[in-house]
Design a protein around this motif. Structure first.
Motif, PDB file in Angstrom:
ATOM      1  N   GLN A1055       0.823  -1.213   0.000  1.00 51.28           N
ATOM      2  CA  GLN A1055       0.000   0.000   0.000  1.00 51.28           C
ATOM      3  C   GLN A1055       0.850   1.253   0.000  1.00 51.28           C
ATOM      4  N   ALA A1056       2.002   1.208   0.663  1.00 51.19           N
ATOM      5  CA  ALA A1056       2.904   2.363   0.666  1.00 51.19           C
ATOM      6  C   ALA A1056       3.387   2.695  -0.731  1.00 51.19           C
ATOM      7  N   GLN A1057       3.383   1.713  -1.641  1.00 56.10           N
ATOM      8  CA  GLN A1057       3.775   1.924  -3.029  1.00 56.10           C
ATOM      9  C   GLN A1057       2.565   2.107  -3.947  1.00 56.10           C
ATOM     10  N   GLY A1058       1.381   2.215  -3.352  1.00 59.48           N
ATOM     11  CA  GLY A1058       0.180   2.352  -4.162  1.00 59.48           C
ATOM     12  C   GLY A1058      -0.230   1.073  -4.850  1.00 59.48           C
ATOM     13  N   LEU A1059       0.144  -0.096  -4.258  1.00 56.18           N
ATOM     14  CA  LEU A1059      -0.116  -1.392  -4.884  1.00 56.18           C
ATOM     15  C   LEU A1059      -0.859  -2.309  -3.934  1.00 56.18           C
ATOM     16  N   GLU A1060      -1.192  -3.498  -4.455  1.00 53.37           N
ATOM     17  CA  GLU A1060      -1.752  -4.571  -3.649  1.00 53.37           C
ATOM     18  C   GLU A1060      -0.800  -5.762  -3.726  1.00 53.37           C
ATOM     19  N   PRO A1061      -0.842  -6.668  -2.733  1.00 46.97           N
ATOM     20  CA  PRO A1061       0.027  -7.855  -2.772  1.00 46.97           C
ATOM     21  C   PRO A1061      -0.148  -8.617  -4.080  1.00 46.97           C
ATOM     22  N   ASN A1062       0.969  -9.214  -4.561  1.00 47.83           N
ATOM     23  CA  ASN A1062       0.933  -9.785  -5.909  1.00 47.83           C
ATOM     24  C   ASN A1062       1.699 -11.101  -6.054  1.00 47.83           C
ATOM     25  N   GLY A1063       2.145 -11.734  -4.952  1.00 53.50           N
ATOM     26  CA  GLY A1063       2.898 -12.970  -5.116  1.00 53.50           C
ATOM     27  C   GLY A1063       3.290 -13.598  -3.792  1.00 53.50           C
ATOM     28  N   PHE A1064       4.315 -14.448  -3.864  1.00 52.04           N
ATOM     29  CA  PHE A1064       4.813 -15.167  -2.679  1.00 52.04           C
ATOM     30  C   PHE A1064       6.333 -14.991  -2.633  1.00 52.04           C
ATOM     31  N   ASN A1065       6.873 -14.765  -1.444  1.00 55.87           N
ATOM     32  CA  ASN A1065       8.320 -14.646  -1.338  1.00 55.87           C
ATOM     33  C   ASN A1065       8.833 -15.341  -0.084  1.00 55.87           C
ATOM     34  N   PHE A1066      10.151 -15.501  -0.017  1.00 61.74           N
ATOM     35  CA  PHE A1066      10.788 -16.170   1.115  1.00 61.74           C
ATOM     36  C   PHE A1066      12.155 -15.547   1.345  1.00 61.74           C
ATOM     37  N   ASP A1067      12.704 -15.772   2.530  1.00 58.37           N
ATOM     38  CA  ASP A1067      13.960 -15.125   2.920  1.00 58.37           C
ATOM     39  C   ASP A1067      15.187 -16.012   2.718  1.00 58.37           C
ATOM     40  N   GLY A1068      15.143 -17.217   3.181  1.00 57.56           N
ATOM     41  CA  GLY A1068      16.346 -18.053   3.210  1.00 57.56           C
ATOM     42  C   GLY A1068      16.799 -18.468   1.832  1.00 57.56           C
ATOM     43  N   ALA A1069      18.037 -19.013   1.802  1.00 60.10           N
ATOM     44  CA  ALA A1069      18.583 -19.552   0.553  1.00 60.10           C
ATOM     45  C   ALA A1069      18.690 -21.059   0.656  1.00 60.10           C
ATOM     46  N   ASP A1070      17.712 -21.669   1.313  1.00 65.80           N
ATOM     47  CA  ASP A1070      17.740 -23.121   1.517  1.00 65.80           C
ATOM     48  C   ASP A1070      16.391 -23.710   1.136  1.00 65.80           C
ATOM     49  N   ALA A1071      16.292 -25.024   1.255  1.00 67.71           N
ATOM     50  CA  ALA A1071      15.087 -25.736   0.844  1.00 67.71           C
ATOM     51  C   ALA A1071      13.867 -25.302   1.653  1.00 67.71           C
ATOM     52  N   ALA A1072      14.073 -25.052   2.941  1.00 69.10           N
ATOM     53  CA  ALA A1072      12.947 -24.669   3.800  1.00 69.10           C
ATOM     54  C   ALA A1072      12.318 -23.367   3.313  1.00 69.10           C
ATOM     55  N   GLY A1073      13.179 -22.416   2.895  1.00 70.91           N
ATOM     56  CA  GLY A1073      12.647 -21.151   2.399  1.00 70.91           C
ATOM     57  C   GLY A1073      11.802 -21.341   1.155  1.00 70.91           C
ATOM     58  N   VAL A1074      12.317 -22.122   0.208  1.00 75.83           N
ATOM     59  CA  VAL A1074      11.557 -22.383  -1.014  1.00 75.83           C
ATOM     60  C   VAL A1074      10.236 -23.060  -0.687  1.00 75.83           C
ATOM     61  N   ASP A1075      10.293 -24.071   0.182  1.00 78.53           N
ATOM     62  CA  ASP A1075       9.075 -24.808   0.530  1.00 78.53           C
ATOM     63  C   ASP A1075       8.017 -23.891   1.136  1.00 78.53           C
ATOM     64  N   TYR A1076       8.465 -22.941   1.965  1.00 79.63           N
ATOM     65  CA  TYR A1076       7.509 -22.062   2.638  1.00 79.63           C
ATOM     66  C   TYR A1076       6.682 -21.263   1.610  1.00 79.63           C
ATOM     67  N   ALA A1077       7.351 -20.769   0.616  1.00 78.47           N
ATOM     68  CA  ALA A1077       6.630 -19.980  -0.391  1.00 78.47           C
ATOM     69  C   ALA A1077       5.883 -20.865  -1.374  1.00 78.47           C
TER      70      ALA A1077
END
Length: 1122
Positions: A1055-1077
């Motif tokens: 909303q601060a950018q005048g937008l609405e949510p548009n996808g899925f993201n994750f933080d880690g660089a491991d399998a758990a991060g990918v799985d979460y998203a």
């Protein structure tokens, strides 16, 4: 003129009118405009105060026949020129008395009519006398005499109305007199008109004489003072004529035969004029002319000259006269702006009309050309069909013994005939049913005859027949026999693949048929073409409409992007309007300051009237904002402002040196175009390796769409894809660096490009990168590009260089060119990827005026890098965009159906089915994850492998498109592809190559696009995915973090950018991060299809083109030039 002055009451007073009461006499209301007139009374025998004037009037009155007049008073001296009629003496005989009475009666009646004339004549005579006096130069007493004359007439009228009946003379009947009212009224009207005409004439004469006298006085006065010129009237007012006088003898034109005035109004800015002066009657060498002063004038500026090259210009100061009572300078400025706005509107309408007419003419010519092409195609198709039909006619017969025949043997179009077939003659001998499948004229209209045959009892043998209607325009009949109707037939008798053919004996004449056939083909071609053209036109109009809507939304986003600090009401600022500026100091360096002052100007601080005075901003109730109002001028295209803590300065908020700028719409002045030159070693699509080439082309197009001028300088590689270069031609040659450099030019994606080809062979290596001397090659190119600008006379405003390969431009420019002909330019440098050439990048950061990288988050991620850290004050992150014309699902030729956000579900379903069919995947409704990438460690290849298996575990499908520059990685993925094909051949496919059409189909057909990069300066994959309605699943890094907002966690950030949510993201660089998203994404697809479809629609409507980044880059370019 002789004038008789009376001491008595004049003719027309009470004694004269005793015989009548009701005479209507309008009093004289003449107008004497210029004060009193003194009588020449010294020559008069009567008193100086005169109340009447004897008639010495115009010829009209002198020609009247004298009439008898009756008087009710004793005799008095009569005015000269009139003799009163005497009464009958006492003692006269009856006969004589009756005669006298009759004469008196007649005379009285006549005198009544004459009295008006005499009264009018008296007034005209009085006016004439006054005028004569004026002509003789005595100017006084007019007002008084006019008032007295009017009073005299009023008294006369009163006397007449008050005459009692008893005072009427004997024998005079007033009733008889009343019968002449109509006649006398007409006479009165005529007299009144004459009075008005004479009065107006005399008034004009008096005004002219007074004007002449005043001008003579002014001429003498100005000559005695040594003044060269004067104007009359002396008080100059707008919308009037004035007379300009020049004393030639006092001027530098004293020996010139011709004298002209050349001038204009309002400081030489309005309505130029040149007028010839004429010699006047005035004493001395005075010349004059009339000049009309327009209503818009506040000042008149002029000089005199001889029509050639001799001027009298008031000692180089020009002459000027102030115009009183009109516009002031500021109102005139507004007037000029309004006039310019009207002129621009008029020009725009005229241009629109010219364009409409040109388009109409173009359409006429295109229609003519298309008409001719359709006719030629119809002729060609007709000839082709004629040849085909000839072959059929050669095989045609009237019957075949023991196989088929027709009764009757003679027939024509629309006739009914009976076709007989011998069942035992062919392969249908055992068939239970017989059918004819037929057509005509070489199967021209396909299958058009279908009939079931019936066994004939009349014929010997196994004959069957069907009744058939001959098609109207048939020349040849074509058919086969079958064991069933068209949908169910299995066995056919097709005459050994030659079909059966019979000539229509009485068919349409062949030549007439082909004429009609050609016309039918022509009409069909025209109809089909017009339908295609209309569909294309409608699609183009919708595309333009969608692009305009997207651009408007992006502009609104741009204006709202700094709303937490500053915004305006209304949001879109219009020229000529008043706007309120709101500012929130809490989020700036002015937080906590007791006062905030607003400092504003227009047009990038170049407004002709300078900046506005500082304004103290007012508090907003129950808010941390402060506000002020600004009147935006009509000639503004940009509003510029900063904030300070004090009226005289102190601490400033100037947006870190960029200042605040808000575009102004509807102004009469457009922003002057800037000239930007890109010096780059890549450019899509002709020399593309990575994202750099895309940025150079797309950014240039976006800036050019904002009406700026853009050129690109590129090496002429021997591996260039010149098929995408239009108007490619040799331009020139120049020498530098010990070699000849040939220059070629052309258009790439509508952009002007110059190709440099040094004859030392640096760019004849068959590749863009990969040579051992790349740094030497590109360094030479950078220096040669600057030399080309210098020798070609280019004077760009901005030189934009990119990454390490053209980084040398920055310091070479400052060392060798900034002081030698290219001083106007400023250098902007963009880091696309800091992984390569850090040393060159650091040096370019030092010498550039402004520097950027391709996303805000990436700029923070590299801020501590030694190449960047010392230069953060001029370092900015600006997000890349995608080219909406290249990536456009509504006009994409590589996908099965066009779609927009309105029909995204249908469009993506069709694309998924086409993708599954092309790659041999199972056609089923499953979540499909796409991966389109270069297979490098930066792109997170270990996360890609894990995501493939995880998707298959969740019963999804996977498609990967990409290749690895490292052979080991490429072989690794080849092995993985083989493994997946053997285990999950119907749900996984890895295409380890580059395939542009397939990439479009994957973007459209996939439900999700995975981008698990370890670092990503910007990334275009996720932006293209959203353009096609695919949901991005990304790692939170660089530009991926700036563009993808998680549906579960990033609502406020979006909303601060005048937008609405548009996808899925994750933080880690491991399998758990990918799985979460990935798990959340796939579960959302399975559990909420309506929600998922609405998400696809939402991401398609977000604008990730260059619309917004182009505006940011223009702000940066202007900041670099400050």
């Amino acid at each position: 003129m002789d004038v008789a002055l009376l001491t008595q009451r004049p003719l027309g007073c009470r004694p004269v009118f005793n015989q009548r009461r009701h005479l209507k006499l309008k009093p004289f209301l003449g107008f004497f405009p210029h004060g009193r007139i003194t009588h020449l009374s010294q020559s008069s025998s009567g008193p100086k105060e005169c109340h009447g004037v004897g008639v010495a009037a115009s010829a009209d009155f002198s020609r009247r026949r004298p009439k008898k007049m009756s008087h009710g008073r004793p005799k008095r001296p009569a005015p000269g020129g009139f003799t009163p009629t005497p009464k009958t003496p006492v003692g006269t005989s009856t006969q004589e008395r009756d005669q006298t009475n009759n004469e008196e009666k007649e005379g009285s009646i006549e005198t009544i009519g004459e009295t008006n004339d005499i009264s009018s004549a008296s007034k005209l005579s009085a006016i004439a006398v006054r005028n004569e006096v004026v002509k003789n130069g005595s100017i006084a007493g007019v007002d008084k005499d006019a008032a007295e004359l009017q009073k005299m007439e009023t008294d006369s009228k009163t006397d007449i109305e008050n005459i009692p009946d008893r005072m009427a003379p004997e024998g005079i009947h007033l009733d008889a007199i009343k019968t002449d009212d109509t006649t006398e009224d007409k006479s009165t009207e005529t007299d009144e008109k004459m009075i008005e005409e004479v009065s107006l004439k005399l008034k004009l004469e008096m005004e002219a004489n007074l004007r002449k006298e005043k001008i003579e006085m002014l001429a003498e006065e100005n000559f005695s003072r040594g003044n060269k010129m004067f104007v009359f009237p002396q008080l100059v007012k707008p919308d009037q004529d004035i007379e300009v006088f020049l004393n030639r003898s006092l001027s530098s034109l004293n020996n010139e035969p011709d004298v002209l005035i050349m001038g204009a109004f309002n400081d030489w800015r309005w309505k130029y004029f040149t007028i010839r002066l004429n010699k006047t009657h005035l004493k001395g060498d005075w010349w004059s002319c009339q000049v009309h002063v327009p209503k818009e004038a506040y000042k008149m500026d002029f000089v005199f000259f001889n029509g050639q090259n001799v001027y009298e210009n008031n000692d180089r100061k020009d002459f000027c006269e102030t115009v009183e009572g009109g516009m002031d300078v500021f109102k005139f400025e507004d007037f000029l702006l309004e006039e310019k706005r009207k002129e621009l509107e008029k020009l725009a309408k005229e241009q629109a009309e010219r364009e409409r007419q040109a388009e109409e003419q173009r359409q006429i010519e295109a229609e003519r050309a298309a008409h001719e092409a359709d006719r030629a195609q119809a002729m060609e198709e007709t000839e082709r069909r004629r040849e085909v039909l000839k072959q059929f006619m050669k095989k045609a017969a009237r019957s075949v013994d023991n196989v088929w025949y027709i009764e009757p043997s003679e027939f024509k179009g629309e006739d009914l005939f009976r076709l007989y077939y011998n069942k035992i003659s062919g392969p249908l001998v055992h068939s239970k049913e017989l059918w004819i499948h037929g057509g005509y004229n070489g199967w021209k209209d396909g299958l058009s005859i279908v009939e079931r045959l019936i066994s004939s009892e009349e014929k010997n043998g196994n004959w069957w027949y069907a009744d058939v209607v001959v098609p109207d325009r048939a020349i040849v009949l074509d058919w086969v026999f079958a064991d069933g109707p068209p949908q169910n037939a299995v066995v056919y008798d097709n005459n050994l693949h030659e079909d059966f053919h019979a000539i229509v004996p009485k068919g349409i004449p062949e030549e007439l048929y082909w004429v009609e056939e050609e016309q039918q083909i022509f009409s069909k071609l025209q109809k089909e073409r017009r339908l295609r053209e209309e569909a294309a036109r409608a699609k183009a109009e919708r595309t333009a409409h969608m692009k305009a809507e997207t651009k408007d939304r992006s502009l609104k986003r741009f204006l709202l992007s700094q709303k937490h600090i500053v915004y305006t009401e209304p949001l879109d600022v219009q020229a000529g309007s008043t706007v309120t500026v709101f500012y929130n100091p809490v989020n700036t360096v002015l937080n906590g300051k007791p006062e905030v002052w607003f400092r504003c100007s227009f047009n990038r601080w170049t407004y002709s009237k300078g900046p506005l005075p500082p304004q103290r901003m007012l508090s907003v109730d129950n808010d941390t904002h402060v506000k002020t109002t600004v009147k935006v001028p009509l000639d503004a295209y940009m509003m510029d402002f900063v904030f300070s803590e004090k009226e005289d300065g102190g601490i400033f908020d100037n947006k870190y040196g960029m200042d605040y700028h808000i575009p102004v719409f509807g102004g009469i002045v457009k922003e002057p175009p800037m000239h930007i030159v890109h010096i780059s070693v890549e450019m899509a699509p002709i020399a593309k390796v990575g994202g750099l080439g895309d940025v150079v082309t797309s950014l240039s197009r976006a800036i050019q769409d904002l009406n700026h001028n853009v050129d690109t300088i590129l090496p002429k590689y021997d591996c260039l894809n010149l098929s995408n270069v239009k108007d490619f031609q040799y331009n020139r040659s120049y020498s530098w660096g010990g070699t000849e450099i040939k220059v070629w030019s052309g258009k790439v994606e509508g952009l002007s490009v110059y190709f440099l080809e040094p004859q030392n062979g640096f760019f004849w290596a068959g590749c863009i990168y990969g040579c051992r001397n790349d740094s030497e090659r590109f360094g030479f190119f950078c220096h040669a590009a600057l030399e080309f600008l210098l020798q070609s006379g280019f004077h760009p405003d901005i030189i934009h260089c990119h990454d390490w390969s053209s980084a040398p431009v920055a310091w070479l420019f400052k060392d060798h060119y900034v002081n030698y002909g290219l001083s106007k330019a400023r250098v902007v440098f963009t880091i696309h990827n800091l992984e390569f050439g850090a040393h060159f990048i650091g040096k370019a950061m030092e010498f550039s005026d402004k520097a950027t990288t391709v996303s805000h988050t990436y700029s923070k991620e590299v801020a501590r890098n030694p190449a960047v850290a010392p230069h953060l004050y001029k370092f900015h992150g600006i997000l890349n965009g995608i080219d909406p014309d290249i990536w456009d699902p509504y006009n994409d030729k590589f996908i099965p159906i066009s779609y927009t956000s309105d029909n995204v579900v249908e469009g993506k379903r069709a694309a998924k089915e086409a993708l599954q069919q092309r790659l041999g995947l199972k056609k089923s409704d499953l979540p499909l994850v796409g991966v389109i990438t270069r297979l490098t460690h930066q792109k997170g290849i270990h996360l890609i492998k894990h995501a493939i298996w995880r998707t298959l575990d969740r019963n999804g499908q996977v498609v990967l498109l990409g290749s690895a520059p490292d052979p080991r990685i490429q072989n690794d993925f080849v092995n993985l592809a083989n493994q997946l094909h053997s285990i999950h051949g119907d749900r996984a496919r890895l295409c380890l190559t580059y395939d542009e059409p397939l990439s479009h189909l994957i973007y459209a057909g996939a439900d999700f696009i995975l981008v698990p990069s370890i670092f990503e300066p910007c990334g275009l994959t996720q932006l293209i995915a959203m353009r096609y309605g695919s949901i991005p699943v990304v790692r939170r890094t660089g530009g991926l973090y700036d563009t993808v907002f998680d549906v579960d966690h990033d609502k406020e950030r979006a909303q601060a950018q005048g937008l609405e949510p548009n996808g899925f993201n994750f933080d880690g660089a491991d399998a758990a991060g990918v799985d979460y998203a990935l798990n959340r994404a796939i579960s959302g697809w399975f559990d909420g299809r309506d929600w998922f479809n609405s998400l696809c629609k939402r991401v398609m409507e977000q604008d990730w083109s260059w619309n917004r980044p182009a505006l940011d880059y223009m702000e940066l370019y202007h900041a670099a030039r400050k």
